[in-house]
Design a protein around this motif. Structure first.
Motif, PDB file in Angstrom:
ATOM      1  N   ASP A  77       4.543  -5.306   0.552  1.00 24.23           N
ATOM      2  CA  ASP A  77       4.885  -6.306  -0.453  1.00 24.23           C
ATOM      3  C   ASP A  77       3.778  -6.423  -1.506  1.00 24.23           C
ATOM      4  N   ARG A  78       3.960  -7.308  -2.455  1.00 23.48           N
ATOM      5  CA  ARG A  78       3.029  -7.387  -3.586  1.00 23.48           C
ATOM      6  C   ARG A  78       1.629  -7.824  -3.171  1.00 23.48           C
ATOM      7  N   ASP A  79       1.494  -8.459  -2.015  1.00 22.77           N
ATOM      8  CA  ASP A  79       0.175  -8.891  -1.537  1.00 22.77           C
ATOM      9  C   ASP A  79      -0.504  -7.831  -0.679  1.00 22.77           C
ATOM     10  N   GLY A  80       0.179  -6.729  -0.406  1.00 17.89           N
ATOM     11  CA  GLY A  80      -0.397  -5.662   0.396  1.00 17.89           C
ATOM     12  C   GLY A  80      -0.072  -5.762   1.873  1.00 17.89           C
ATOM     13  N   ALA A 124      -3.513  -0.202  -1.025  1.00 12.34           N
ATOM     14  CA  ALA A 124      -2.711  -0.474   0.174  1.00 12.34           C
ATOM     15  C   ALA A 124      -1.687   0.638   0.399  1.00 12.34           C
ATOM     16  N   VAL A 125      -1.043   1.087  -0.671  1.00 10.81           N
ATOM     17  CA  VAL A 125      -0.047   2.150  -0.557  1.00 10.81           C
ATOM     18  C   VAL A 125      -0.721   3.460  -0.140  1.00 10.81           C
ATOM     19  N   ALA A 126      -1.853   3.770  -0.762  1.00 10.16           N
ATOM     20  CA  ALA A 126      -2.558   5.017  -0.450  1.00 10.16           C
ATOM     21  C   ALA A 126      -3.059   5.018   0.999  1.00 10.16           C
ATOM     22  N   ARG A 127      -3.556   3.877   1.471  1.00 15.04           N
ATOM     23  CA  ARG A 127      -4.047   3.794   2.854  1.00 15.04           C
ATOM     24  C   ARG A 127      -2.922   3.999   3.856  1.00 15.04           C
TER      25      ARG A 127
END
Length: 150
Positions: A77-80, A124-127
């Motif tokens: 989500d937008r908050d990670g 967050a997406v990359a992790r």
């Protein structure tokens, strides 16, 4: 009193009661009605089952991905915050949760759909994608909205 031959109370020859033959046809109209109602219910509810975490997907011109087996959906989500299916999951428990969700499907054959909010932190997406790739999942797909932004 004379004895009559065709009195009123006895069985009269030639006046037999018609026997009803058993109905050999099945009335399918109720079945069709029920099937149409079920079809409408599933058509309405199926899209609602796949979207569990509200995210605003980024807009791209990419085409749809074809898969044979049901994928595991990882949402950010937008908050990670990370969600596997609809359940929030800690980053450290991500691989275990995805493996549980996949069941007995091989890691190399399992498709994972990563749905990230357009305003989610890139880190967050990359992790998440790096963790999944390092764990042996090779079919990672980023889910985006196919309509280009006007």
């Amino acid at each position: 009193m004379a004895m009559g031959g065709g009195g009123g109370g006895g069985h009269v020859r030639g006046r037999r009661r018609a026997r009803r033959k058993p109905l050999s046809e099945i009335n399918v109209t109720p079945l069709v009605d029920v099937m149409l109602v079920l079809l409408i219910i599933f058509m309405i509810s199926a899209p609602l089952l796949t979207v569990g975490v509200p995210v605003e997907l980024p807009k791209t011109e990419a085409s749809a991905v074809e898969t044979d087996k049901p994928p595991v959906t990882v949402s950010i989500d937008r908050d990670g915050a990370i969600f596997v299916a609809r359940d929030e999951t800690a980053f450290d428990a991500l691989i275990e949760r995805v493996t549980d969700e996949a069941g007995d499907t091989d890691r190399e054959e399992l498709s994972i759909f990563v749905r990230a909010d357009g305003r989610a932190p890139y880190q967050a997406v990359a992790r998440v994608m790096a963790r999944l790739s390092a764990a042996g999942f090779t079919k990672l797909n980023l889910i985006t909205d196919t309509a280009a932004e006007s």
